[in-house]
Design an enzyme around this catalytic site. Structure first.
Site, short mmCIF file in Angstrom:
data_model
loop_
_atom_site.label_atom_id
_atom_site.label_comp_id
_atom_site.label_asym_id
_atom_site.label_seq_id
_atom_site.Cartn_x
_atom_site.Cartn_y
_atom_site.Cartn_z
N PHE A 11 -18.28 -3.41 -29.52
CA PHE A 11 -18.55 -4.51 -30.45
C PHE A 11 -17.86 -5.79 -30.00
O PHE A 11 -18.49 -6.82 -29.80
CB PHE A 11 -18.11 -4.13 -31.87
CG PHE A 11 -18.33 -5.22 -32.87
CD1 PHE A 11 -19.61 -5.50 -33.35
CD2 PHE A 11 -17.27 -6.00 -33.31
CE1 PHE A 11 -19.82 -6.52 -34.26
CE2 PHE A 11 -17.47 -7.03 -34.21
CZ PHE A 11 -18.75 -7.29 -34.69
N ASP A 70 -15.39 4.91 -16.40
CA ASP A 70 -14.31 5.15 -17.35
C ASP A 70 -13.00 4.63 -16.76
O ASP A 70 -12.75 4.83 -15.57
CB ASP A 70 -14.21 6.66 -17.61
CG ASP A 70 -13.37 6.99 -18.82
OD1 ASP A 70 -12.17 6.62 -18.83
OD2 ASP A 70 -13.89 7.64 -19.74
N GLN A 104 -10.85 -4.58 -22.57
CA GLN A 104 -11.19 -4.26 -23.95
C GLN A 104 -11.38 -2.76 -24.18
O GLN A 104 -11.46 -2.32 -25.32
CB GLN A 104 -12.49 -4.99 -24.36
CG GLN A 104 -12.46 -6.49 -24.13
CD GLN A 104 -11.40 -7.18 -24.92
OE1 GLN A 104 -11.22 -6.91 -26.11
NE2 GLN A 104 -10.67 -8.08 -24.29
N ALA A 105 -11.47 -1.98 -23.10
CA ALA A 105 -11.73 -0.54 -23.23
C ALA A 105 -10.59 0.14 -23.96
O ALA A 105 -9.42 -0.10 -23.68
CB ALA A 105 -11.91 0.08 -21.85
N SER A 144 -3.72 -4.58 -30.68
CA SER A 144 -4.16 -4.28 -32.04
C SER A 144 -3.04 -4.60 -33.03
O SER A 144 -1.85 -4.47 -32.71
CB SER A 144 -4.50 -2.79 -32.15
OG SER A 144 -4.68 -2.41 -33.49
N TYR A 155 -2.66 5.72 -32.44
CA TYR A 155 -3.37 4.59 -31.83
C TYR A 155 -2.44 3.40 -31.64
O TYR A 155 -2.39 2.79 -30.56
CB TYR A 155 -4.58 4.20 -32.69
CG TYR A 155 -5.27 2.94 -32.24
CD1 TYR A 155 -6.06 2.95 -31.10
CD2 TYR A 155 -5.13 1.76 -32.95
CE1 TYR A 155 -6.70 1.79 -30.66
CE2 TYR A 155 -5.76 0.60 -32.53
CZ TYR A 155 -6.54 0.63 -31.40
OH TYR A 155 -7.16 -0.53 -30.98
#
Length: 161
Positions: free
Chosen positions: A16, A59, A79-80, A123, A148
């Site tokens: 996104f 990957d 961004q992965a 994040s 995370y």
């Protein structure tokens, strides 16, 4: 910064946020390559620009493929990530591997290929629960309360060193 003609790799570029970054870079004249494993990213997100970009299915945990994709790049927008909260709780090792080892792979490929700049996506989860609102990034402790957030904080620290 003038981006016209700059060779930019966007890891997670079919996700996104990554797809919106890719679209913006294309509009600014950059030569963009998307590097994505399509585990959560979708080709549909790139539909309007697919003829203007190069797409590599790969990957960030596959270093040889990633390193090759970084050759000749001037900038990497990383961004992965594994960002599903339920998945990080069910499989924190996958979360750690993707977000931390994957970032280390990107950093190593960046150094090996003498890429001029890397932009790493982090994040708000690195801060954990807010103890004051609005949060101040410089004063708020980094105290993640999800796997995370821990993996993204580790990735941030690796980027700094």
């Amino acid at each position: 910064m003038n981006l016209r003609g700059r060779r930019i790799l966007v890891t997670g570029g079919a996700g996104f946020i990554g797809s919106h970054i890719t679209e913006s870079l294309v509009q600014k004249g950059a030569e963009v390559t998307v590097f994505d494993n399509f585990s959560s990213g979708r080709m549909d997100n790139l539909q309007t620009i697919k003829d203007k970009i190069k797409i590599i299915k790969g990957d960030v945990l596959n270093y040889p493929v990633l390193e090759k994709a970084c050759r000749g790049m001037e900038v990497i927008s990383h961004q992965a990530a594994q960002l599903e909260i339920f998945r990080c709780l069910e499989d924190p090792i996958l979360d750690l591997r993707t977000n931390t080892i994957g970032t280390l792979n990107v950093l190593n490929a960046t150094v090996k290929n003498r890429v001029q700049m890397i932009v790493n996506a982090s994040s708000a989860c690195v801060y954990g629960q807010a103890y004051s609102i609005p949060q101040n990034e410089e004063k708020h402790p980094q105290n993640p309360n999800w796997p995370y957030g821990v993996s993204k904080l580790a990735a941030e620290k690796y980027c700094r060193i």
